[in-house]
Scaffold this motif. Structure first.
Motif, short mmCIF file in Angstrom:
data_model
loop_
_atom_site.label_atom_id
_atom_site.label_comp_id
_atom_site.label_asym_id
_atom_site.label_seq_id
_atom_site.Cartn_x
_atom_site.Cartn_y
_atom_site.Cartn_z
N ARG A 721 74.37 4.09 57.32
CA ARG A 721 73.80 5.21 57.57
C ARG A 721 72.99 5.60 56.38
O ARG A 721 73.27 5.54 55.20
CB ARG A 721 74.56 6.54 57.90
N GLN A 734 73.29 14.60 52.69
CA GLN A 734 73.20 14.27 54.09
C GLN A 734 73.03 12.89 54.23
O GLN A 734 72.37 12.02 53.82
CB GLN A 734 72.08 14.99 54.94
N GLY A 737 70.85 11.48 59.20
CA GLY A 737 70.39 12.53 59.89
C GLY A 737 71.16 13.83 59.96
O GLY A 737 72.30 13.70 59.51
N ARG A 738 70.74 14.70 61.11
CA ARG A 738 71.72 15.97 60.98
C ARG A 738 72.97 15.50 61.64
O ARG A 738 73.93 16.21 61.36
CB ARG A 738 70.80 16.95 62.12
N LYS A 739 72.90 14.67 62.66
CA LYS A 739 74.45 14.38 63.53
C LYS A 739 75.10 13.17 62.58
O LYS A 739 75.99 12.87 63.06
CB LYS A 739 74.00 13.98 64.97
N GLY A 740 74.39 12.59 61.66
CA GLY A 740 74.87 11.70 60.97
C GLY A 740 75.17 10.26 61.85
O GLY A 740 75.96 9.39 61.52
N GLN A 741 74.45 10.29 62.95
CA GLN A 741 74.67 8.99 63.89
C GLN A 741 73.60 7.97 63.74
O GLN A 741 73.79 6.95 64.53
CB GLN A 741 74.67 9.71 65.53
N GLU A 742 72.69 8.17 62.82
CA GLU A 742 71.52 7.00 62.93
C GLU A 742 72.04 5.88 61.84
O GLU A 742 72.37 6.45 60.53
CB GLU A 742 70.22 7.70 62.30
#
Length: 866
Positions: A721, A734, A737-742
């Motif tokens: 990530r 962070q 990204g915001r959701k941490g899924q990229e």
């Protein structure tokens, strides 16, 4: 009151008997008194006189004797009251209960059966003489077992309603030990040679376990017969045992055995002839003469010759033939002329073949297994072979045959086959567990004798942690009348091999086949199969180098980013994901080599032809103890297939008695060999068709499928990530990204390449195209287990490995065929046939474990034997 009146009447009859005896009278009526348990009808049936008969004193005495003969009465009085015949009886009591205590050497059931045979059983009339006779007989049986101090006490306890309870108290005593065995008169053989023949022995250090020092009359008789046979088989035709003495010490604890023998001289065979009615060619019969001129006389060879000649005649319909070996002894030159006299009797024919016990199986299914035909000469071999074939069907737990003469005909017999049907199928769900497959859930319908037709159908739905399998099969074992079988099978199989210690890939296969079987001999068949299958292979990011070349880009990771991480762990700037299409080609590292899927794709439609030859003489289909079985098969994919390959497999096993061990011990030798390769446009065997070794059915003590060549671990690009937010000091705040899924491939500017993820293991088992497995087992019975057919225990030595003739340059533990690389293990195994299926355990110790081998000392499975 009734008893007093009966006594009064009896006295009156005694007083008037002298007057009555002087004259005869016509019986107007018969009155019976004193009955409690016995019916009046039984008395009337036993009386030799009836109403209307003329009777005198002699006739009344005859009537009393007849009633006594029934055994139901202790006392009988017969007299006259006018013209009425009066019968007064005192019944013997009936047995209400029999109690036996103290017996161990002879089971209670056996004692009760013996008492019942002598007339002492619950509900029967009690006779004290019979009890006393049985008491003496039981004492004699214990004496024959060497229990000279055994004592039997009996007690008869009266019960209400003219019944008795019999109590038998057994003091079995102790078995007298053999102190000395002396054979007098032996010169040709030493005392030690003769002693080795005997089952009975003097007390030794193993006698505590074998009990061979405990005297038994039956064992002594058997030993003396062995001694006689030993001499007779070595030419001592006139050997005799003159006398035998068995003496017991005053303490009843020691036995001394003496046998006096006369050896005689050695006789040789001067000539061998056949005589009598030789209904078969003499040259044919002479093939079975085991006795030949110049041999030292052997009674065993004479007996065997008689048996072989009798069987040969029986096979041609002379079922009542008698062959007698007659020795003509010449005392002068110590020779014997052997003549075998043949009395064939009449040739017999089978009039009819009958079947009993087949409640659901049709007669046609049994009749097609017959090798003896109706109206044909009765062949003992064909009749027995027919019985064996019925047992091998698997539909019957037992099959017997009896030949009966047809009344009024001395040349006709009927063959009556009796079978005991057993369950030949199952319907239901199952739950199992195996170390290599995990929890196994199944829904199976299997019927080997569908609706009594002998046809086999099967429907299976099975699921485990590494495989889902759905299949339907049908087989008609008698598609034609001469035993050609035809069947088909369709299946779907989804397998994740990473769950069973194999290189990470999964397969989905849909296929089916049509098969035929052709009998070529009684115990041999040829098989042919035409099959089609479509296999899709899925290999993930970590698929090994031999399956898919690495490093490589994966479609599942569509982006990449430039790493800004600095040596102190902080980040120079945020990391931005970019489309994989914008990745400069020079950032990639070339793959080391192509994998199989890179060259051939990942979907394969193959058409296969399989030919096989099988032979089986096993005495049972499951848990055999005698016989042998072997199968040779060749599977070839035809040119229209996506892949061209072939596989040759050979499986064999043999069971036989173990020399110098009890008859219940069995040796089993087994082997499994396999070889596969590509042909035509294919240069090698597809990797998903590789052979594997290790675990149950292979080399126990090693984890399932872990022996042999290992794969080269994949070298994938590292995926991570990106850091999408940092503080003023470059510390990440962070990820992804915001959701941490990229996620994306990581590019390292310092190397000007995508980052590689280094392998952390020595590769996974990959299998090979050569399989060599074998083993030896000594099968022994477990004590205290009555049904030995449901439990099997064995000491074993396993050996085997998998080899490859196409080892890759980077493969580990990969060898061409090299028997020095065979792996060995020893241990003990147990299989128990339960209601859920065979439950198998093994404890094994690898002998020569290699660097990359994985051992597993304790193994178990539910669903298959070892």
């Amino acid at each position: 009151m009734i008893k007093r009146i009966s006594i009064f009447i009896a006295l009156a009859l005694v007083l008037i008997a002298p007057l009555a005896s002087a004259e005869t009278f016509i019986i107007a009526d018969i009155r019976v008194e004193g009955l409690q348990r016995v019916s009046a009808g039984t008395v009337f049936a036993a009386l030799p006189v009836a109403v209307g008969d003329v009777v005198d004193e002699q006739g009344m005495r005859a009537a009393a004797r007849s009633l006594f003969g029934t055994g139901n009465f202790d006392d009988i009085n017969i007299g006259r009251d006018g013209n009425v015949l009066v019968v007064i009886v005192v019944e013997r009591p009936s047995i209400s209960e029999i109690n036996i205590e103290g017996n161990k050497a002879i089971e209670t059931e056996a004692l009760l059966d013996g008492l019942k045979g002598a007339g002492l059983a619950v509900g029967q009339v009690f006779q004290r003489s019979t009890l006393e006779g049985m008491q003496l007989e039981l004492q004699r049986q214990y004496v024959q077992q060497g229990r000279y101090d055994a004592n039997i006490e009996t007690e008869v306890i009266p019960e209400p309603r003219n019944r008795v309870t019999i109590n038998i108290d057994v003091d079995e005593g102790t078995v007298a030990a053999i102190k000395h065995i002396n054979v007098v008169g032996n010169e040709a053989f030493s005392d030690e040679e003769i002693a080795d023949l005997f089952e009975l022995q003097t007390t030794g250090w193993l006698s505590f376990f074998s009990n061979d020092d405990k005297y038994s009359k039956e064992k002594l008789t058997g030993d003396l017969e062995k001694l006689t046979s030993y001499y007779m088989d070595r030419g001592y035709l006139q050997f005799t045992i003159d006398s035998t003495q068995v003496s017991v010490s005053p303490t009843m604890e020691e036995v001394y055995i003496t046998a006096n023998i006369t050896e005689g001289d050695i006789f040789t065979v001067s000539s061998v002839d056949l005589s009598g009615d030789l209904v078969l060619p003499e040259a044919d019969l002479k093939r079975f003469l085991l006795v030949s001129q110049g041999q030292v006389f052997s009674q065993q060879l004479v007996t065997s010759t008689e048996e072989y000649l009798t069987r040969r005649l029986g096979n041609d319909g002379y079922n009542f033939a008698k062959v007698t070996g007659i020795p003509e002894v010449n005392e002068k030159d110590k020779t014997v002329a052997m003549k075998f006299f043949v009395d064939p009797g009449k040739r017999t024919y089978v009039r009819r073949i009958n079947f009993k016990g087949n409640m659901k199986t049709s007669d046609d299914v049994l009749r097609r297994e017959m090798r003896q035909m109706e109206s044909a000469p009765a062949s003992a071999a064909n009749i027995e072979q027919s019985r064996v074939r019925l047992e091998r069907l698997g539909f019957f737990s037992k099959a017997t045959v009896e030949t009966k003469e047809v009344p009024g005909h001395d040349d006709l017999i009927d063959a009556d086959f009796t079978v005991e049907e057993q369950s030949s199928g199952s319907i239901g769900a199952s739950v199992g567990y195996a170390q290599d497959a995990g929890i196994i859930l199944g829904l199976n319908v299997q019927q080997d004798n569908f609706l009594g037709t002998g046809k086999r159908i099967g429907l299976g739905l099975n699921r485990s942690k590494y495989q889902d399998l759905y299949n339907f099969s049908y087989t008609n074992p008698y598609f034609t009348e001469d035993g050609v079988s035809r069947g088909f099978n369709v299946f779907y199989r989804s397998t994740d091999l990473s769950e069973v210690n194999v290189a990470s890939y999964s397969t989905d296969t849909l296929g089916g086949n049509i098969n035929f079987g052709y009998p070529i001999k009684e115990t041999q068949r040829l098989g042919f199969s035409l099959g089609v299958s479509n296999t899709d292979v899925t290999a993930g990011r970590y698929a090994v180098q031999e399956i898919k070349g690495s490093p490589r880009l994966e479609k599942s990771v569509p982006e990449w980013y430039v790493s800004t991480r600095q040596s102190d762990g902080t980040y120079e700037s945020v990391e931005v994901l970019q489309p994989i299409g914008d990745l400069p080609p020079e950032y990639e590292t070339p793959a080391y080599s192509e994998g199989y899927l890179d060259s051939h794709g990942n979907s394969f439609l193959n058409y296969t032809v399989t030919g096989s030859w099988s032979q089986s003489t096993l005495n049972r289909g499951r848990m055999a103890t005698r016989g042998a079985a072997q199968t040779l098969a060749l599977e070839v994919s035809v040119p229209a297939s996506d892949l061209e390959f072939y596989k040759v497999t050979y499986n064999a096993e043999i069971y036989f008695p173990v020399p110098l061990l009890p008859p219940s011990w069995t040796m089993r030798l087994r082997t499994e060999l396999g070889y596969g390769d590509g042909w035509g446009d294919s240069s090698e065997l597809p990797f998903y068709e590789n052979f594997f070794a290790g675990g149950f059915g292979s080399v126990r003590g090693f984890q399932s499928n872990t022996l042999g060549p290992r794969s080269t671990p994949a070298l994938p690009y590292r995926v991570d990530r990106p850091v999408t937010k940092i503080d003023e000091n470059g510390v990440p705040l962070q990820y992804g990204g915001r959701k941490g899924q990229e996620f994306g491939y990581v590019y390292l500017p310092a190397t000007d390449k995508l980052a590689l993820q280094r392998p952390q293991n020595n590769g996974d088992p990959f299998g090979g195209n050569v399989l060599v497995v074998g083993g030896a087992e000594i099968i022994f019975p477990l004590p205290f287990i009555k049904d030995q057919n449901s439990v099997r225990t064995a000491f074993f030595l396993d050996a085997g490995n998998v080899f490859s003739t196409e080892c890759g340059a980077t493969q580990l533990n990969c060898f061409n065929v090299d028997f020095s690389e065979l792996r060995y293990s020893v241990g003990v195994g147990l299989t128990w046939i339960t209601g859920f299926g065979p439950l198998t355990f093994s404890l094994a110790k690898p002998i020569n474990e290699g660097e990359y081998d994985q051992d597993e000392i304790f193994q178990f499975t539910l669903g298959r034997g070892f």
